[in-house]
Write an enzyme that holds these catalytic residues in place. Structure first.
Site: not given
Ligand SMILES: Cc1cc2nc3c(=O)[nH]c(=O)nc-3n(C[C@H](O)[C@H](O)[C@H](O)COP(=O)(O)OP(=O)(O)OC[C@H]3O[C@@H](n4cnc5c(N)ncnc54)[C@H](O)[C@@H]3O)c2cc1C
Length: 380
Positions: A126-127, A157, A240, A243, A268, A363-364
């Site tokens: 992720t970036e 990350i 895959d 998840r 309660r 993880e998506g």
């Molecule tokens: C605490 C934490 C731990 C993490 N650990 C890791 C790690 O170990 N390694 C790693 O690589 N990443 C990691 N991540 C990153 C994580 O996988 C991403 O945050 C996630 O995939 C979403 O990406 P984004 O935050 O850029 O959101 P975005 O991609 O900007 O999404 C924003 C919103 O738009 C929606 N959206 C985007 N595209 C679509 C589409 N095509 N259709 C419908 N809706 C859409 C999304 O569902 C979301 O609701 C971590 C994140 C957190 C917060």
């Protein structure tokens, strides 16, 4: 034939994880969450107990657990605390691309090292500008003689500021989208790498979530995992497999929420009787139980299929989406059952709700799981 019985080994493993959760995780969960304390002490004990690096094969000194067995353990650990368990589980995510496409040398060097003493690794895809849309990543690489040079940044990350090595992904040409992406593995202490811990998460606060910057990072050609241009494929294959284990995180959190509600609702008193006597409260708990049962079935089925070398119909996405969304509803209802007390930190359920939210994101996201499922339905 379909069987639902755990075998003796699986029961023993689940018991071990449950005891570890009760003795080592639950007593620390609240403080570590509040103060964002990384659970190094718990990880050390988990390492000694064989409750970390689950998927590292036995020939490399690891427990070599199947995905299904990993789910059984993860469920119990997350019953204790999802933040602490995140710190314990991140190694497995980083191990997967090497198990999928790594050379024997890479497996020996990196996965073998995980089993010698407690060390950490991280999976960094992720970036800041590319999360769900992995193929738009900006982190780039170029070949320079016998080396690759990487520039870019990764964030969010897990174990990112702690890791001893990284599996990361970079593109040779953004215009190529997913076909331009390659996967690399390298130690975290190389010149050109800076990293820091990100603070202020809503939930799973004990976990280390890091930001990593690659500034003219130079790595040897041997750092390439698999083949050039196939990194996206390895990342998707990783998810895959991972998840179902994320769905197991949801099962653990949800089961804890139900157990807390069963206890609290019988203590309660309102209108002269325990709130467990009210059908409205009973139905919320019955719905929790129904959903937890369904979450388990889907999680175990997905894990079992992955263990058989199959992942038909994006089954891992079904388990992850259903589990994450059900867990969010269950923990929100748990706060409701606790009433005003549920909203306060002295009681355990607000943390469960905060922890659950992340399962819908990492993880998506839940939306991305549906994108994957819908794409699969439409191409049939
Ligand atoms: C605490 C934490 C731990 C993490 N650990 C890791 C790690 O170990 N390694 C790693 O690589 N990443 C990691 N991540 C990153 C994580 O996988 C991403 O945050 C996630 O995939 C979403 O990406 P984004 O935050 O850029 O959101 P975005 O991609 O900007 O999404 C924003 C919103 O738009 C929606 N959206 C985007 N595209 C679509 C589409 N095509 N259709 C419908 N809706 C859409 C999304 O569902 C979301 O609701 C971590 C994140 C957190 C917060």
């Amino acid at each position: 034939m379909i069987g639902f019985e755990l075998n003796d080994e699986q029961r023993a493993l689940k018991d071990l994880a449950r005891r570890f959760s009760e003795q080592e995780i639950i007593p620390r969960a609240r403080e570590y969450d509040e103060k964002e304390i990384f659970p190094l002490d718990v990880c050390e004990k988990a390492f000694a107990a064989g409750l970390i690096n689950f998927g590292v094969p036995a020939e490399l000194g690891g427990p070599g657990l199947s995905i299904l067995d990993t789910c059984l353990v993860i469920e119990e650990l997350n019953y204790g605390c999802a933040g602490i368990s995140n710190a314990m589980g991140a190694n497995d995510l980083a191990a997967l691309p090497l198990l999928i496409a790594g050379t024997e040398e890479q497996k020996r060097t990196y996965l073998g090292a995980l089993t010698k003493k407690l060390t950490f690794c991280a999976f960094a895809i992720t970036e800041p500008g590319a999360g769900s849309d992995v193929a738009s990543m900006a982190t780039g690489y170029r070949r320079d003689g016998d080396d690759y040079v990487i520039n870019g940044a990764k964030h969010f990350i897990s174990n990112g500021s702690r890791a001893d090595w990284y599996v990361t992904f970079a593109t040779a040409d953004r215009g190529l989208k997913h076909k331009g992406i390659s996967c690399f593995v390298f130690p975290a202490n190389l010149p050109g790498i800076t990293r820091s811990r990100m603070h202020g998460k809503l939930g799973q606060r004990a976990a280390d979530t890091g930001e990593i910057v690659f500034d003219n990072l130079r790595i040897p050609a041997s750092a390439l995992v698999g083949r050039e241009g196939e990194g996206f494929k390895y990342a998707m294959a990783t998810f895959d497999r991972s998840r179902p284990t994320t769905a197991a995180v949801a099962v653990g959190i949800a089961q804890r929420a139900l157990d807390e509600c069963l206890r609290y609702s019988q203590q309660r008193v309102a209108f002269g009787q325990p709130i467990a006597n009210f059908q409205a409260v009973q139905f919320m708990m019955a719905d929790m139980a129904i959903n937890i049962e369904a979450m388990k079935l889907l999680t175990y089925k997905a894990a079992w299929l992955v263990d058989q070398g199959q992942s038909p119909n994006a089954i891992s996405s079904y388990a992850k989406a259903f589990g994450a969304d059900a867990c969010m509803k269950i923990t929100t209802d748990a706060v409701q059952i606790f009433g005003g007390y549920g909203y306060m930190k002295e009681y355990p359920v607000e943390k469960l709700m905060r922890d659950a939210k992340l399962v819908q994101i990492y993880e998506g996201t839940s939306q991305i799981q549906r994108v994957i499922i819908a794409r699969d339905l439409l191409k049939r």
